[in-house]
Design a protein around this motif. Structure first.
Motif, PDB file in Angstrom:
ATOM      1  N   ASP A  11      16.270  14.983  19.993  1.00  0.00           N
ATOM      2  CA  ASP A  11      15.315  14.483  20.984  1.00  0.00           C
ATOM      3  C   ASP A  11      13.871  14.627  20.495  1.00  0.00           C
ATOM      4  N   THR A  12      13.574  15.714  19.804  1.00  0.00           N
ATOM      5  CA  THR A  12      12.231  15.911  19.270  1.00  0.00           C
ATOM      6  C   THR A  12      11.936  14.904  18.167  1.00  0.00           C
ATOM      7  N   THR A  13      12.914  14.621  17.333  1.00  0.00           N
ATOM      8  CA  THR A  13      12.747  13.619  16.278  1.00  0.00           C
ATOM      9  C   THR A  13      12.531  12.241  16.883  1.00  0.00           C
ATOM     10  N   LEU A  14      13.325  11.892  17.897  1.00  0.00           N
ATOM     11  CA  LEU A  14      13.147  10.607  18.572  1.00  0.00           C
ATOM     12  C   LEU A  14      11.772  10.518  19.224  1.00  0.00           C
ATOM     13  N   ALA A  16       9.070  11.907  18.176  1.00  0.00           N
ATOM     14  CA  ALA A  16       8.098  11.674  17.109  1.00  0.00           C
ATOM     15  C   ALA A  16       8.054  10.192  16.729  1.00  0.00           C
ATOM     16  N   PHE A  17       9.215   9.565  16.582  1.00  0.00           N
ATOM     17  CA  PHE A  17       9.251   8.138  16.242  1.00  0.00           C
ATOM     18  C   PHE A  17       8.673   7.282  17.369  1.00  0.00           C
ATOM     19  N   GLU A  18       9.041   7.608  18.596  1.00  0.00           N
ATOM     20  CA  GLU A  18       8.532   6.850  19.739  1.00  0.00           C
ATOM     21  C   GLU A  18       7.021   6.995  19.876  1.00  0.00           C
ATOM     22  N   GLN A  20       4.906   7.532  17.471  1.00  0.00           N
ATOM     23  CA  GLN A  20       4.252   6.747  16.417  1.00  0.00           C
ATOM     24  C   GLN A  20       4.089   5.295  16.836  1.00  0.00           C
ATOM     25  N   SER A  21       5.061   4.764  17.520  1.00  0.00           N
ATOM     26  CA  SER A  21       4.983   3.387  17.994  1.00  0.00           C
ATOM     27  C   SER A  21       3.856   3.238  19.020  1.00  0.00           C
ATOM     28  N   ARG A  73       9.147  12.413  26.460  1.00  0.00           N
ATOM     29  CA  ARG A  73       9.768  11.146  26.052  1.00  0.00           C
ATOM     30  C   ARG A  73       9.654  10.109  27.164  1.00  0.00           C
ATOM     31  N   ARG A  77       7.748   6.589  26.565  1.00  0.00           N
ATOM     32  CA  ARG A  77       8.418   5.303  26.788  1.00  0.00           C
ATOM     33  C   ARG A  77       7.656   4.447  27.797  1.00  0.00           C
ATOM     34  N   HIS A  80       4.769   2.983  26.052  1.00  0.00           N
ATOM     35  CA  HIS A  80       5.204   1.925  25.138  1.00  0.00           C
ATOM     36  C   HIS A  80       5.440   0.622  25.907  1.00  0.00           C
TER      37      HIS A  80
END
Length: 90
Positions: A11-14, A16-18, A20-21, A73, A77, A80
């Motif tokens: 979840d922490t990795t996701l 980070a990717f989210e 960045q977007s 998160r 989202r 985003h």
């Protein structure tokens, strides 16, 4: 035990990717300038302060680290979706 740590790591990795977007979308909006950029800059700062205080309160009241990451998160989202719609409109 390991499953909990694995999920937190994923979840922490996701997150980070989210994030960045969202950063890329925000930088594009800021680079465009104008009143929209000013509003976004102010929103970005106030959101970060609010999110950090909410996370601190969650941890202080016994929430798990996973709950804090899940909250971040959700916010990322939502940003985003909002920024993507704004980019599509022009």
């Amino acid at each position: 035990m390991y499953a909990t740590w694995w999920k937190l790591g994923l979840d922490t990795t996701l997150l980070a990717f989210e994030a960045q977007s969202v950063i890329a979308l925000r930088m594009a909006k800021l680079a465009a300038g104008g009143s929209g950029a000013q509003v976004e800059a102010q929103r970005m700062v106030s959101e970060k302060l609010l999110a950090a205080s909410e996370a601190a309160m969650q941890l202080a009241t016994g929430a798990s680290h996973g709950a804090v990451v899940a909250g971040y998160r959700r916010k990322v989202r939502a940003n985003h979706r909002r920024l993507s719609r704004a980019a599509e409109r022009g």
